[in-house]
Design a protein around this motif. Structure first.
Motif, PDB file in Angstrom:
ATOM      1  N   PRO A   1       0.408  -0.959   0.082  1.00 50.50           N
ATOM      2  CA  PRO A   1       0.085  -0.004  -0.027  1.00 50.50           C
ATOM      3  C   PRO A   1       0.980   1.613   0.204  1.00 50.50           C
ATOM      4  O   PRO A   1       1.662   1.569   1.005  1.00 50.50           O
ATOM      5  CB  PRO A   1      -1.088  -0.247   1.367  1.00 50.50           C
ATOM      6  CG  PRO A   1      -0.918  -1.563   1.552  1.00 50.50           C
ATOM      7  CD  PRO A   1       0.562  -2.401   1.160  1.00 50.50           C
ATOM      8  N   THR A   2       0.626   2.419  -0.718  1.00 41.57           N
ATOM      9  CA  THR A   2       1.153   3.440  -0.868  1.00 41.57           C
ATOM     10  C   THR A   2       1.133   4.761  -0.237  1.00 41.57           C
ATOM     11  O   THR A   2       0.405   3.994   0.531  1.00 41.57           O
ATOM     12  CB  THR A   2       0.757   4.444  -2.604  1.00 41.57           C
ATOM     13  OG1 THR A   2       1.607   5.812  -2.140  1.00 41.57           O
ATOM     14  CG2 THR A   2      -0.428   5.084  -1.688  1.00 41.57           C
TER      15      THR A   2
ATOM     16  N   ASN B   1       6.187  13.839  -0.603  1.00 38.97           N
ATOM     17  CA  ASN B   1       7.222  12.951  -0.702  1.00 38.97           C
ATOM     18  C   ASN B   1       7.729  11.487  -1.196  1.00 38.97           C
ATOM     19  O   ASN B   1       9.116  10.820  -1.426  1.00 38.97           O
ATOM     20  CB  ASN B   1       8.906  13.907  -0.099  1.00 38.97           C
ATOM     21  CG  ASN B   1       8.832  12.978   1.264  1.00 38.97           C
ATOM     22  OD1 ASN B   1       8.062  12.857   1.963  1.00 38.97           O
ATOM     23  ND2 ASN B   1       9.764  12.126   2.076  1.00 38.97           N
ATOM     24  N   ALA B   2       7.146  10.775  -0.349  1.00 42.20           N
ATOM     25  CA  ALA B   2       6.614   9.285  -0.618  1.00 42.20           C
ATOM     26  C   ALA B   2       6.056   9.117  -2.239  1.00 42.20           C
ATOM     27  O   ALA B   2       6.643   7.715  -3.182  1.00 42.20           O
ATOM     28  CB  ALA B   2       5.625   8.696   0.244  1.00 42.20           C
TER      29      ALA B   2
ATOM     30  N   ARG C   1       8.590   5.623  -6.325  1.00 41.68           N
ATOM     31  CA  ARG C   1       9.063   5.365  -7.473  1.00 41.68           C
ATOM     32  C   ARG C   1      10.251   4.520  -7.761  1.00 41.68           C
ATOM     33  O   ARG C   1      11.101   3.898  -8.605  1.00 41.68           O
ATOM     34  CB  ARG C   1       8.922   6.516  -8.458  1.00 41.68           C
ATOM     35  CG  ARG C   1       7.483   6.921  -9.108  1.00 41.68           C
ATOM     36  CD  ARG C   1       7.121   7.965  -9.353  1.00 41.68           C
ATOM     37  NE  ARG C   1       7.701   8.178 -10.955  1.00 41.68           N
ATOM     38  CZ  ARG C   1       8.078   9.864 -11.752  1.00 41.68           C
ATOM     39  NH1 ARG C   1       7.584  10.239 -10.960  1.00 41.68           N
ATOM     40  NH2 ARG C   1       9.259   9.376 -12.952  1.00 41.68           N
ATOM     41  N   GLU C   2      11.721   5.356  -6.500  1.00 32.90           N
ATOM     42  CA  GLU C   2      13.054   4.428  -7.001  1.00 32.90           C
ATOM     43  C   GLU C   2      12.579   3.158  -6.647  1.00 32.90           C
ATOM     44  O   GLU C   2      13.505   2.207  -7.301  1.00 32.90           O
ATOM     45  CB  GLU C   2      13.545   5.067  -5.863  1.00 32.90           C
ATOM     46  CG  GLU C   2      15.315   5.237  -6.041  1.00 32.90           C
ATOM     47  CD  GLU C   2      16.163   5.993  -5.068  1.00 32.90           C
ATOM     48  OE1 GLU C   2      17.539   5.819  -4.399  1.00 32.90           O
ATOM     49  OE2 GLU C   2      15.460   6.822  -4.442  1.00 32.90           O
TER      50      GLU C   2
ATOM     51  N   ALA D   1       0.340  -0.078  -4.954  1.00 33.92           N
ATOM     52  CA  ALA D   1      -1.293   0.045  -4.751  1.00 33.92           C
ATOM     53  C   ALA D   1      -1.807   1.208  -4.263  1.00 33.92           C
ATOM     54  O   ALA D   1      -1.335   1.602  -3.072  1.00 33.92           O
ATOM     55  CB  ALA D   1      -1.563  -1.488  -3.919  1.00 33.92           C
ATOM     56  N   GLY D   2      -2.141   1.939  -5.544  1.00 36.50           N
ATOM     57  CA  GLY D   2      -2.653   3.230  -4.863  1.00 36.50           C
ATOM     58  C   GLY D   2      -1.153   4.285  -5.462  1.00 36.50           C
ATOM     59  O   GLY D   2      -2.044   4.930  -5.152  1.00 36.50           O
ATOM     60  N   HIS D   3      -0.557   4.143  -5.274  1.00 36.24           N
ATOM     61  CA  HIS D   3       0.023   5.518  -5.908  1.00 36.24           C
ATOM     62  C   HIS D   3      -0.277   5.955  -7.272  1.00 36.24           C
ATOM     63  O   HIS D   3      -0.657   5.425  -8.373  1.00 36.24           O
ATOM     64  CB  HIS D   3       2.007   4.145  -6.111  1.00 36.24           C
ATOM     65  CG  HIS D   3       2.902   5.365  -6.753  1.00 36.24           C
ATOM     66  ND1 HIS D   3       2.782   6.160  -7.730  1.00 36.24           N
ATOM     67  CD2 HIS D   3       3.643   6.228  -6.013  1.00 36.24           C
ATOM     68  CE1 HIS D   3       3.862   7.459  -7.405  1.00 36.24           C
ATOM     69  NE2 HIS D   3       4.406   6.971  -5.808  1.00 36.24           N
ATOM     70  N   PRO D   4      -0.184   7.706  -7.469  1.00 39.13           N
ATOM     71  CA  PRO D   4      -0.713   8.052  -8.345  1.00 39.13           C
ATOM     72  C   PRO D   4       0.045   7.880  -9.708  1.00 39.13           C
ATOM     73  O   PRO D   4      -0.665   8.263 -11.034  1.00 39.13           O
ATOM     74  CB  PRO D   4      -0.572   9.497  -8.132  1.00 39.13           C
ATOM     75  CG  PRO D   4       0.329   9.218  -6.972  1.00 39.13           C
ATOM     76  CD  PRO D   4       0.459   8.119  -5.982  1.00 39.13           C
ATOM     77  N   ASP D   5       0.996   7.678 -10.152  1.00 37.36           N
ATOM     78  CA  ASP D   5       1.917   7.886 -11.135  1.00 37.36           C
ATOM     79  C   ASP D   5       3.408   6.828 -10.622  1.00 37.36           C
ATOM     80  O   ASP D   5       4.938   7.004 -10.934  1.00 37.36           O
ATOM     81  CB  ASP D   5       2.340   9.322 -11.153  1.00 37.36           C
ATOM     82  CG  ASP D   5       3.110   9.463 -12.602  1.00 37.36           C
ATOM     83  OD1 ASP D   5       3.511   8.345 -13.464  1.00 37.36           O
ATOM     84  OD2 ASP D   5       3.954   9.848 -12.345  1.00 37.36           O
TER      85      ASP D   5
END
Length: 308
Positions: A106-107, A114-115, A120-121, A131-135
């Protein structure tokens, strides 16, 4: 008089582990202390609730870093580590969870903006899904990159390489082709020598050292009476310089130039500045323009008397 410092005091770790473990007991898997820092392993699906509790109830305001670790031998090979900082307590803790390639995490972008880049890294380097990350897309590697570089099974040379093609006038992606094979190094002492033949050594014909070459007779060296007699002969015999005319050597010719002798210098001429350096010429001084004389007043004619 007590001295006040602007920096916050360090919070004592003693008792803090038990306090946080009690608050996170419903989601806690393991609590430990390493190198003076507390670490808590929690359930993967509860990470958002755990971090919200630590932020709101225990003043861990900042998310400093999200890191990934790869353990290929584990069933869930990845470990995601969240590093939190409390500015008011001047204290740091680590929160960990386990994940695999197919189990998304879960994001926490809902808690800290800043997460976004930090997750992403981890996705780019390890392949962990959030899951639930916007980009959720790569952030460090190039477009079309294959694989995840920080995995332990990722080859050191990668899968593809890119170069600029002069024919196509663009960057071309190709499978990796090593210019030369990986060399095999040995760690033997250079004084002992290698136990194999180096390239080029087979061409060197070395004479046996145990059988030194000796000369059994003077013929083998070219020496003898005949050779000594020939060596005693003068090579310059019969040359004009060898003929003695019986006359004394002619004296040197008289000088042809008649030059007056220089006058002796005055003073010491050794190690003096005047003897070794020319005199500096004085810079020409500009003449000051002559001051203009005041113009003489012209005599004004006297007015004639009114009678005239």
């Amino acid at each position: 008089m007590a001295t006040l410092h602007s920096a916050p005091r360090f919070s004592a770790i003693e008792g803090l582990k038990d306090t946080l473990a009690t608050a996170l007991s419903a989601h806690l898997v393991e609590a430990g202390e390493e190198h003076g820092e507390l670490s808590f392993t929690v359930e993967r699906d509860s990470i958002e609730d755990v971090l919200r509790t630590l932020r709101d109830d225990f003043d861990y305001q900042q998310l400093m870093e999200i890191a990934g670790v790869d353990y290929p031998a584990r069933a869930e090979r990845f470990e995601v580590v969240y590093m939190l900082l409390s500015l008011t307590k001047n204290n740091r803790i680590m929160v960990k969870l386990a994940a695999s390639e197919d189990t998304p995490v879960p994001t926490v972008t809902t808690l800290w903006p800043n997460a976004n880049w930090l997750e992403r890294e981890v996705f780019d380097m390890y392949g962990v899904l959030f899951a639930g990350h916007p980009d959720l897309r790569r952030i460090l590697t190039d477009y079309g990159f294959e694989g995840h570089p920080f995995r332990k099974d990722f080859p050191l040379t990668g899968y593809t390489e890119l170069r600029y093609s002069e024919d196509l006038k663009r960057v071309v992606y190709e499978p990796v082709e090593l210019a030369q094979d990986l060399r095999q190094f040995d760690f033997m002492s250079p004084w002992e020598g290698a136990n194999y033949v180096l390239p080029g050594d087979e061409k060197a014909a070395t004479p046996p050292v145990d059988e030194p070459k000796t000369t059994e007779s003077p013929k083998q060296t070219g020496a003898g009476k005949k050779t000594d007699a020939k060596a005693a002969e003068k090579v310059s015999k019969g040359a004009p310089a060898e003929d003695d005319s019986g006359k004394a050597d002619a004296p040197p010719p008289e000088p042809t130039e008649d030059r007056p002798s220089r006058k002796p210098r005055k003073g010491k001429t050794t190690d003096t500045k005047a003897a070794t350096q020319p005199k500096a010429k004085k810079a020409p001084t500009k003449k000051k323009p002559a001051a203009k004389k005041p113009a003489a007043k012209r005599a004004t004619p006297k007015k004639k008397d009114a009678d005239e």
